[in-house]
Design an enzyme around this catalytic site. Structure first.
Site, short mmCIF file in Angstrom:
data_model
loop_
_atom_site.label_atom_id
_atom_site.label_comp_id
_atom_site.label_asym_id
_atom_site.label_seq_id
_atom_site.Cartn_x
_atom_site.Cartn_y
_atom_site.Cartn_z
N TYR A 31 0.83 -1.21 0.00
CA TYR A 31 0.00 0.00 0.00
C TYR A 31 0.86 1.26 0.00
O TYR A 31 0.39 2.32 0.37
CB TYR A 31 -0.94 0.01 1.20
N ASP A 77 -0.67 -10.05 9.20
CA ASP A 77 0.23 -11.17 8.96
C ASP A 77 1.71 -10.83 9.11
O ASP A 77 2.41 -11.52 9.83
CB ASP A 77 -0.04 -11.81 7.59
N HIS A 115 3.70 -7.02 -4.36
CA HIS A 115 2.31 -7.11 -4.74
C HIS A 115 1.60 -5.79 -4.47
O HIS A 115 2.09 -4.93 -3.74
CB HIS A 115 1.62 -8.25 -3.98
N TYR A 163 -11.46 -0.09 0.66
CA TYR A 163 -11.21 0.32 2.04
C TYR A 163 -9.84 0.95 2.17
O TYR A 163 -9.57 1.68 3.12
CB TYR A 163 -11.36 -0.88 2.99
N ARG A 164 -8.97 0.73 1.18
CA ARG A 164 -7.56 1.13 1.28
C ARG A 164 -6.95 0.85 -0.09
O ARG A 164 -7.40 -0.06 -0.79
CB ARG A 164 -6.90 0.27 2.34
#
Lengths: 148, 550
Positions: B91, B150, B411, B494-495
């Site tokens: 992100y 995680d 990713h 959401y993000r």
């Protein structure tokens, strides 16, 4: 323990940055270290997949720190404590994913990955495949350690 | 070196000199070697002109130094981009939204300030990682669980402010909702405490969230209205036991009932851990399954079955039913978790089974029961965050499959929130499949959502990031389309990674973009010089709103 300057600066994924900068392995083989590692990090879950590389590393006769699958606690506790005392080389036989994590953390102390070799013939380094590696102090950064 | 729009070399040098006076010379980083370490390792724009890069970094040691840095930024106009531990991989990492900003690195502020076992709360600084907090709680002998994502090397404050999630009970795995009280350095350098912390000598800062008057904490999540320097969190008392229950349904059309029952059980408080859905027939594992938390690799699934899950018509259902009979693998599975005294979780499981019995032919495994602390053998096998233990094991898993054979370095996630129904899961899969086909991308396996939040589902699709510009461009185009098409159907993210902040913000456009304009009004009032994280989550200060966002 207070954070060192180097611990603070490296926050953003050193592995990929290092690869992007084209850092070149300086060793021909895993058993020919420039300076003896202070310890060997071993993922026991690799088992037979890493036997050949493990034999090379084990011959170095130095302390072994092992874990199974999750390097998190070893990294956050043992290696942080070790590198907090001094910039000591560490070798490993882990998955590529664990190498990513160790390398990321090592950068915070001023160490770089100077050697990496995948242990599955014909396969590129991948998060789930075994790799032998060595972290050593970043000699090209004179201030490393001196301001810690 | 890249400088932000409107900042010349002289202004930059004045800012650096000011930062050095504020925090000490050694804690200001300007060399190329140092600044490069703040690049986003997973950037989907790697080495492209639009890749977001910093010009410098400054690392204060305490609140006073953060305030001093803010004064320098205001005086010189150089924007700062606060990070906590900088691990926001997928992100944006630690790279600023606006290239040329100076990273405000809060790693040195790494104290666990309070652990209150009796009231199950902690107070931490932004540089504290989940591992740090776990160690501090353990060292204190407190029987408290942390709830972590995680990768456990991130910061509870950073993750909560980005509205990240974890894996235990709903009120803890929603990390922002689990907070109680914060301290914020505002853009003008003023120091604010929220909730009960606004009262000098407050005795209940980590015990009562709202304080008096408008509850403003949400303004500091996914925003750029200040620099959060302390946050309290409510912790989960260590339970006596955890029970993991597994449910199997054989018919394709059973999914809506399965989702409905799980949702009711969770909303009713009978299931109190994070549930999940999978498909044994499709080899779709359930996220955070204590037995196996590895991501899916469905490359071995028969293509016709794979396609039948997307089609869902009469013929497809007949094929799926035939494969269920032939293989003995269920079409769907659900995993439900219970935390509490063993007698109680066993009873909760029995009550849950009674509800699941509405589904014809439903089957159950014998439940797994865990007591605490976990044994060494269990620790080597389980998904640790389910039991409040940070881990880095997620990094062992690649997502390179037959369907996505190209080398990847990281990713990025497309993460829309969808209704918590089986019907929505079917519809979302069909819509997204069409976009994948249009964009010439391989069709991923039928996707099942995460249940991090109560009452909604999160349909995460992971895309690789690479060092190949053409591939990165292709994936970015697909994500841009997914964002737009999802929004047309009422599914919002959401993000999102930094590259898509503006695109996602543009989809929250009700009332002629009333929400964005409200954000901008607050931004301009609190930060008239636009010096805190310009562009973060699509909130631009006035000086950058005229297209000046290079």
């Amino acid at each position: 323990m207070k954070a060192s300057r180097r611990q603070v600066v490296a926050g953003g994924g050193l592995t990929m940055v290092a690869l992007g900068m084209g850092i070149t392995p300086y060793m021909a083989g895993a058993a020919t270290y420039e300076a003896a590692p202070a310890l060997l990090l071993l993922d026991r879950a690799l088992g037979a997949r890493a036997d050949a590389g493990w034999a090379d590393l084990r011959s170095a006769d130095i302390e072994i720190v092992s874990y199974t699958r999750d390097c998190g606690e070893v990294l956050s506790d043992r290696l942080t404590e070790l590198w907090g005392r001094g910039l000591l080389p560490v070798a490993g036989l882990t998955t590529g994913g664990a190498l990513f994590c160790v390398e990321h953390q090592a950068a915070r102390f001023g160490l770089v990955c100077s050697y990496r070799e995948g242990l599955v013939p014909g396969e590129a380094l991948q998060p789930n495949l075994p790799v032998a590696w060595l972290m050593r102090p970043r000699s090209s950064t004179p201030r490393d350690g001196s301001r810690a | 070196m890249t400088l932000p729009p409107g900042i010349d070399q002289a202004a930059f040098e004045r800012a650096i000199a000011g930062f050095r006076r504020a925090v000490g010379e050694e804690w200001v980083f300007t060399s190329q070697e140092d600044v490069a370490l703040y690049r986003d390792a997973y950037s989907p724009m790697w080495n492209e002109p639009d890749e977001r890069v910093a010009s410098a970094a400054v690392a204060p040691a305490d609140v006073g130094e953060v305030q001093a840095v803010m004064r320098v930024a205001n005086d010189t106009g150089l924007p700062v981009y606060p990070i906590s531990t900088g691990k926001n991989l997928g992100y944006g990492g630690s790279a600023p939204t606006l290239s040329g900003s100076a990273v405000l690195d809060l790693k040195r502020m790494d104290r666990v300030l309070d652990i209150d076992e009796a009231n199950a709360s902690v107070l931490v600084e932004p540089g504290v990682s989940y591992f740090d907090l776990y160690r501090a709680v353990r060292d204190a002998g407190a029987k408290l669980w942390i709830d972590c994502p995680d990768p456990g090397w991130g910061s509870p404050i950073g993750n909560a402010l980005d509205r990240g999630g974890g894996y235990t009970r709903a009120q803890f795995r929603n990390h922002f909702d689990a907070h109680c009280g914060m301290e914020v350095v505002l853009p003008d350098g003023a120091l604010l405490r929220t909730g009960m912390g606004a009262m000098p000598e407050a005795k209940t800062w980590q015990q009562y969230k709202a304080g008096f008057g408008p509850w403003i904490d949400g303004l500091f999540s996914q925003s750029n209205f200040g620099v959060v320097t302390k946050m309290g969190f409510w912790m989960m008392p260590e339970p006596e036991a955890a029970l993991i229950g597994r449910v199997y349904a054989d018919r394709y059309e059973d999914l809506p009932a399965l989702v409905r029952i799980v949702t009711h059980l969770e909303n009713a408080g009978i299931v109190n851990g994070m549930p999940g859905f999978g498909s044994p027939l499709l080899q779709r594992r359930i996220p955070a399954d204590p037995r196996s938390s590895a991501p899916n690799d469905s490359s071995a699934v028969d293509r016709s079955v794979h396609d039948a899950f997307y089609d869902g018509d009469k013929a497809a259902r007949a094929l799926i039913a035939e494969r269920v009979r032939a293989t003995g693998s269920s079409c769907w599975s659900a995993l439900v978790k219970f935390y509490g005294p063993e007698r109680m979780v066993r009873l909760q499981w029995e009550l849950a089974k009674e509800r699941f019995a509405e589904i014809p032919g439903v089957r159950f495994d014998e439940p797994e029961i865990y007591g605490f602390p976990l044994s060494d053998e269990e620790l080597e096998q389980v998904h640790k965050p389910t039991f409040g233990i940070p881990s880095l094991a997620i990094f062992n898993f690649g997502i390179r499959t037959d369907l996505r054979p190209e080398p990847m370095v990281g990713h990025q996630a497309f993460s829309p929130v969808i209704p918590r129904t089986g019907e929505a899961i079917f519809e979302v899969n069909k819509v997204f499949a069409g976009i994948f086909r249009d964009e010439g991308l391989p069709l991923p396996p039928f996707n099942l959502p995460g249940c991090v939040w109560e009452r909604a589902l999160m349909m995460i699709t992971i895309f690789p990031t690479t060092h190949d510009e053409a591939l990165n461009t292709k994936y970015r185009r697909a994500i841009q389309r997914l964002i737009a098409e999802a929004a047309r159907r009422g599914w919002g993210e959401y993000r999102t990674p930094v590259a898509y902040y503006d695109a996602v913000m543009a989809t929250y456009s009700f009332g002629d973009n009333a929400l964005r304009r409200f954000h901008e009004t607050i931004k301009d009032a609190l930060d008239p010089n636009g010096i805190v994280s310009p562009g973060r989550y699509g909130i631009w200060p006035r000086r950058n709103r005229a297209g000046d966002r290079a």
